[in-house]
Write an enzyme that holds these catalytic residues in place. Structure first.
Site, PDB file in Angstrom:
ATOM      1  N   ASN A   1       0.855  -1.178   0.000  1.00 14.99           N
ATOM      2  CA  ASN A   1       0.000   0.000   0.000  1.00 14.99           C
ATOM      3  C   ASN A   1       0.890   1.226   0.000  1.00 14.99           C
ATOM      4  O   ASN A   1       1.348   1.695   1.043  1.00 14.99           O
ATOM      5  CB  ASN A   1      -0.912   0.002   1.228  1.00 14.99           C
ATOM      6  N   GLU A   2       1.136   1.725  -1.190  1.00 16.46           N
ATOM      7  CA  GLU A   2       2.042   2.858  -1.358  1.00 16.46           C
ATOM      8  C   GLU A   2       1.334   4.161  -0.964  1.00 16.46           C
ATOM      9  O   GLU A   2       0.111   4.169  -0.780  1.00 16.46           O
ATOM     10  CB  GLU A   2       2.496   2.929  -2.825  1.00 16.46           C
ATOM     11  N   PRO A   3       2.089   5.254  -0.820  1.00 13.34           N
ATOM     12  CA  PRO A   3       1.469   6.540  -0.500  1.00 13.34           C
ATOM     13  C   PRO A   3       0.269   6.792  -1.418  1.00 13.34           C
ATOM     14  O   PRO A   3       0.313   6.518  -2.618  1.00 13.34           O
ATOM     15  CB  PRO A   3       2.590   7.542  -0.766  1.00 13.34           C
TER      16      PRO A   3
ATOM     17  N   SER B   1      -2.642   5.400  -0.553  1.00 14.59           N
ATOM     18  CA  SER B   1      -3.603   4.347  -0.197  1.00 14.59           C
ATOM     19  C   SER B   1      -4.502   4.850   0.933  1.00 14.59           C
ATOM     20  O   SER B   1      -4.028   5.474   1.878  1.00 14.59           O
ATOM     21  CB  SER B   1      -2.879   3.087   0.278  1.00 14.59           C
TER      22      SER B   1
ATOM     23  N   THR C   1      10.372   2.099  -3.930  1.00 13.68           N
ATOM     24  CA  THR C   1      10.190   0.672  -3.619  1.00 13.68           C
ATOM     25  C   THR C   1      10.880  -0.186  -4.677  1.00 13.68           C
ATOM     26  O   THR C   1      11.544  -1.168  -4.371  1.00 13.68           O
ATOM     27  CB  THR C   1       8.680   0.338  -3.588  1.00 13.68           C
TER      28      THR C   1
END
Ligand code: F6R
Length: 639
Positions: A162-164, A166, A181
């Site tokens: 869940n990247e920024p 999310s 990432t």
């Protein structure tokens, strides 16, 4: 461990956080919680549902669970597992797929039933994605929900993938990976271009539904994001910050990952502190930075307005403290990292005798030496010390295939020209192996060997610029690296023995090393542990008592000014020479150092930013203005 801390020290923390001296200690605590939950549920005739993560962070936890299964009879027969995520586009058999990772790191060694393991299917067709993600959520629900969820954290603040951006109610879905990432995964995939761009991940909302959550984090590369998650606002920019709303979530972290929490960084702001000399230095240097005043201009009000009034009461006036801290910092500066012969050394970081010294520089991979301490290295040599550089590993895993192709071209041309059948045979073999291995395959021993040789050649030309003879370079090629893959290394006695032999042969007066405080599975951290073990073995040998250990903080980072015990200033020319030395490592030009985040996109610029920043920090404290500084911290061997 910080469990007995007064509560005011954690007043800014919105998530219960425990700091452990080592990752292993933290893993024991989490393994205890898992074992207890399994025992309780089994006694009640229920199954236990575990949510699992991959990556380097949980590897030690999995090793501990395997040990308990083997030695203590911990059974997983009644356990169901759900993994957080999987790279999209990778089949389960791919060496970097999370399915394969889980098999190799845990599942193959415990009595978990294969049908009870669940990992999102990375090979699912795009049109079936939505249904497949829904089915994953339903399977979790049908199993009764997750009892214990294990999490790592990415440097973007991601949990799962869940990247920024999310949201806290997000569910299992296909996501795009952040560029940081992908950069962090580049070494696992032997190049950033091979890292998948998408992944399937459980959502933040799915994670928040677990009954209990443990987030683990090791090493200072995670320190910023841990502080933001624990002390910052809940925000989509740092998805892990949404864990603040979970009623039963604990962060179990090591000291490296805790470095940026207020209680570790500015403890005087959140409670009373024991004003040890180190603490005073840390606080006064911070005060100077905060007020943007040189040390000698700090006023009583500056101290009292910034939570340090008790320091004045206990330890003297601002005037006295300012002078004391100015002198202490001044005494860290030396142009003689091997000690200055025939000089009064009572205020110098390194002793004058013996001279010349036998100096040993330990470089976890080629490049770390020149990148982190190239200027100091050059000075040690030019000042007449006997410098040996030992490259602990060959670094062959970090060489892109394109570099091997270039060398093969050269070998083929040369072989044909000189009619050298042996060379031609070898070049053609490697050429064929490269073709057959494809984008993601493992390197053959021949390819790895050649990659290692390429890095040796780079180290030699770099050392030449620093005036070091080739014979003074030692390539240890430690077995843990030669037989392993990133994040899965398993060092053993043969590694310690190899380094021990070298130490015994050289009997150094000073060792320059790195890796303390890094992620425990990283090459620098493993190298440091091997050094620690080798030193413990040589303890009885007299030279250890007469040996100083200087830690450099690389790659990609520098000590904070209050931590520096030896600051070696570099003139503009020396600095330029160091940068030229770094340039010799051509294969590494697009590799970003594992600890860097944001800022410079390439290794070379970052090295100069770091050394300039340290020089600027010394200047701002009111000390002399230098072009660049390399910093070292003294490490005392503990018995
Ligand atoms: C892995 C996962 C990720 C990792 C994170 C940290 O299943 O969900 O969130 O936990 O990227 O990775 P490492 O542990 O390799 O630093």
């Amino acid at each position: 461990m910080s469990e007995s801390l007064p509560v005011e020290a954690t007043q800014r923390e919105q998530i219960s956080t425990t700091i452990y001296r080592s990752a292993d200690q933290a893993c024991i605590r989490v393994a205890d919680a898992i074992s207890e939950r399994i025992a309780e549920n089994t006694a009640a005739g229920k199954q236990t549902v575990l949510g699992l993560a991959t990556g380097s962070t949980p590897v030690r936890l999995y090793r501990e669970l395997i040990r308990r299964h083997r030695d203590e009879g911990l059974s997983f027969a009644d356990v169901i597992t759900f993994n957080l995520d999987e790279y999209y586009g990778l089949a389960g058999s791919h060496p970097e797929s999370y399915r394969r990772f889980m098999q190799e790191q845990l599942f193959d060694f415990i009595d978990l039933k294969p049908e009870n393991t669940h990992i999102p299917d990375g090979a699912i067709a795009r049109e079936d994605m939505f249904a497949s993600c829904r089915a994953y959520e339903e399977a979790i629900e049908n199993a009764g929900g997750i009892d214990i969820q294990i999490l790592g954290i990415g440097r973007t603040g991601h949990i799962g993938f869940n990247e920024p951006g999310s949201t806290p109610d997000s569910r299992t879905r296909l996501v795009t990976l952040d560029s940081l990432t992908r950069r962090d995964a580049a070494r696992d995939f032997l190049g950033e271009e091979n890292v998948p761009r998408h992944a399937i991940t459980m959502g933040v909302g799915s994670i928040l539904h677990a009954r209990q959550v443990f987030l683990l984090a090791w090493g200072e590369a995670k320190a910023d994001v841990i502080a933001q998650s624990v002390e910052g606002p809940q925000t989509e920019a740092i998805p892990a910050s949404f864990l603040q709303r979970h009623p039963n979530c604990v962060f179990c972290i090591d000291e490296g990952a805790a470095r940026r929490l207020t209680r570790a960084r500015y403890p005087w702001l959140v409670g009373t502190v024991d004003w040890s000399p180190d603490m005073i230095r840390k606080a006064v240097l911070w005060l100077s930075r905060k007020t943007k005043k040189p040390l000698l201009k700090l006023l009583e009000e500056d101290y009292s307005e910034n939570g340090m009034a008790d320091l004045l009461t206990e330890k003297g006036s601002a005037y006295e403290l300012n002078i004391r801290m100015f002198n202490t910092t001044q005494h860290t500066i030396t142009g003689w990292p091997g000690g200055k012969p025939n000089a009064d050394d009572s205020h110098r970081p390194e002793r004058a005798t013996p001279f010349p010294k036998r100096s040993l520089i330990l470089s976890p991979e080629p490049l770390d030496d020149v990148y982190c301490m190239g200027g100091t290295f050059h000075r040690l040599v030019n000042q007449g010390n006997e410098v040996t550089v030992a490259y602990l590993t060959s670094g062959n895993l970090a060489v892109p295939d394109s570099e091997v192709r270039r060398v093969i071209e050269l070998m083929l041309e040369l072989g044909e020209h000189r009619q050298s059948t042996e060379d031609l045979k070898f070049a053609r073999l490697v050429e064929r192996q490269l073709r057959e291995k494809g984008q993601f395959g493992d390197d053959t021993p021949e390819i790895r060997h050649l990659k290692g040789l390429i890095r040796r050649a780079e180290s030699r030309s770099s050392a030449r610029l620093l005036d070091v003879d080739s014979e003074r370079l030692r390539f240890l090629d430690l077995p843990f690296y030669e037989n392993g893959r990133y994040r899965r290394f398993q060092p053993g006695e043969s590694d310690t023995a190899k380094l021990g032999e070298l130490l015994h042969e050289i009997r150094p007066h000073q060792i320059f090393a790195t890796g303390l405080g890094n992620d425990p599975l990283s090459v620098p951290a493993l190298g440091f542990e091997i050094l620690r073990a080798a030193l413990a073995d040589s303890r009885t040998r007299d030279w250890v008592n007469d040996c100083r250990i200087w830690l450099y903080r690389g790659p990609g980072m520098e000590w904070e000014t209050h931590e520096i015990d030896m600051a070696v200033p570099l003139s503009p020319d020396e600095f330029e020479n160091k940068i030229q030395g770094i340039y010799q490592h051509q294969t590494q030009r697009n590799q970003s150092p594992s600890l860097s985040k944001g800022g410079s996109s390439n290794t070379w610029n970052l090295a100069s930013e770091i050394n300039h920043a340290t020089a600027n920090a010394y200047d701002a404290l009111g000390l002399a203005e230098y072009e660049a500084i390399e910093g070292f911290k003294r490490w005392i061997i503990q018995s």
